[in-house]
Design a protein around this motif. Sequence first.
Motif, PDB file in Angstrom:
ATOM      1  N   ILE A 162       0.900  -1.293  -0.104  1.00 45.07           N
ATOM      2  CA  ILE A 162       0.012   0.090   0.011  1.00 45.07           C
ATOM      3  C   ILE A 162       0.922   1.135  -0.032  1.00 45.07           C
ATOM      4  O   ILE A 162       1.838   1.442   0.736  1.00 45.07           O
ATOM      5  CB  ILE A 162      -0.862  -0.015   1.353  1.00 45.07           C
ATOM      6  CG1 ILE A 162      -1.813  -1.361   1.208  1.00 45.07           C
ATOM      7  CG2 ILE A 162      -1.798   1.141   1.367  1.00 45.07           C
ATOM      8  CD1 ILE A 162      -2.685  -1.400   2.331  1.00 45.07           C
ATOM      9  N   ALA A 201       1.143   5.425   0.317  1.00 45.18           N
ATOM     10  CA  ALA A 201       0.180   6.806   0.548  1.00 45.18           C
ATOM     11  C   ALA A 201       0.630   7.844  -0.350  1.00 45.18           C
ATOM     12  O   ALA A 201       1.977   7.792  -0.791  1.00 45.18           O
ATOM     13  CB  ALA A 201       0.702   7.270   1.741  1.00 45.18           C
ATOM     14  N   ASP A 255       3.438  10.745  -0.757  1.00 43.88           N
ATOM     15  CA  ASP A 255       4.399   9.756   0.079  1.00 43.88           C
ATOM     16  C   ASP A 255       5.191  10.748   0.774  1.00 43.88           C
ATOM     17  O   ASP A 255       6.195  11.311   0.185  1.00 43.88           O
ATOM     18  CB  ASP A 255       4.943   8.816  -0.867  1.00 43.88           C
ATOM     19  CG  ASP A 255       5.663   7.736   0.026  1.00 43.88           C
ATOM     20  OD1 ASP A 255       5.628   7.663   1.369  1.00 43.88           O
ATOM     21  OD2 ASP A 255       6.743   7.083  -0.693  1.00 43.88           O
ATOM     22  N   LEU A 260      -4.809   6.208  -0.360  1.00 45.45           N
ATOM     23  CA  LEU A 260      -4.049   4.977  -0.138  1.00 45.45           C
ATOM     24  C   LEU A 260      -4.205   4.238  -1.584  1.00 45.45           C
ATOM     25  O   LEU A 260      -5.386   4.128  -1.682  1.00 45.45           O
ATOM     26  CB  LEU A 260      -4.533   4.386   0.908  1.00 45.45           C
ATOM     27  CG  LEU A 260      -4.441   5.042   2.363  1.00 45.45           C
ATOM     28  CD1 LEU A 260      -5.085   4.208   3.529  1.00 45.45           C
ATOM     29  CD2 LEU A 260      -3.049   5.171   2.629  1.00 45.45           C
ATOM     30  N   SER A 268      -2.884   0.738  -4.036  1.00 43.60           N
ATOM     31  CA  SER A 268      -2.462  -0.513  -4.147  1.00 43.60           C
ATOM     32  C   SER A 268      -1.908  -0.903  -5.360  1.00 43.60           C
ATOM     33  O   SER A 268      -2.832  -0.288  -6.387  1.00 43.60           O
ATOM     34  CB  SER A 268      -3.041  -1.792  -3.581  1.00 43.60           C
ATOM     35  OG  SER A 268      -4.246  -1.930  -4.209  1.00 43.60           O
TER      36      SER A 268
END
Length: 186
Positions: free
Chosen positions: A153, A155, A158, A170, A172
């Motif tokens: 995952i 963010a 970042d 968030l 993936s």
Amino acid sequence: CQNSSVLLASSISNTSTTFEWTPSDGLNNPNVPNATATPDVSTVYTLNATSINGLCTQSATVNIDVFPADVDIQNPDTIEICYGDFAQLNSVTSTGGLGLVWSPADSLSSTTDETVFANPQYSTWYFATLEVGDCIVTDSVYIRVDSLPDLTIQAIPDKDMYCEGEIISLASQGYPASAYLDIEHQ
């Protein structure tokens, strides 16, 4: 071949003759002239035919030689494993493994042992085929491979620290949904 059937005689139509096969073990119907036999061991079958009035009788015999040719995969018909895991496949043969070949070979520890280990990357059918003379018998097992995509995952944005009230997404990795048919997200 063991577990195979054979027609013992031809059919006779429009007759009042009664028929009786002995022994009746392994027969689909011991009271017809064209019984089908599936004997477990070599057997001599005798057919007794009797006329309607019982005055005339006739007998004939046929010898069925059964060659021991049986393979049975002892696992359930479907095995579920996680990607990267192994499944142990156990077979029992009438020959102690002589003449046994497993397929497909690409993800098996051996193709000729009665017990093998399978490590498929994808859901795969495996076949244990036993050849004894002219007898060829096969059993199969399906290994269903379950897996998960990369669960990393990230963010966005970042960074090391976030301020109160800051909106953070968030995310993936994407994955081909067709490769993970049963996946659920929470």
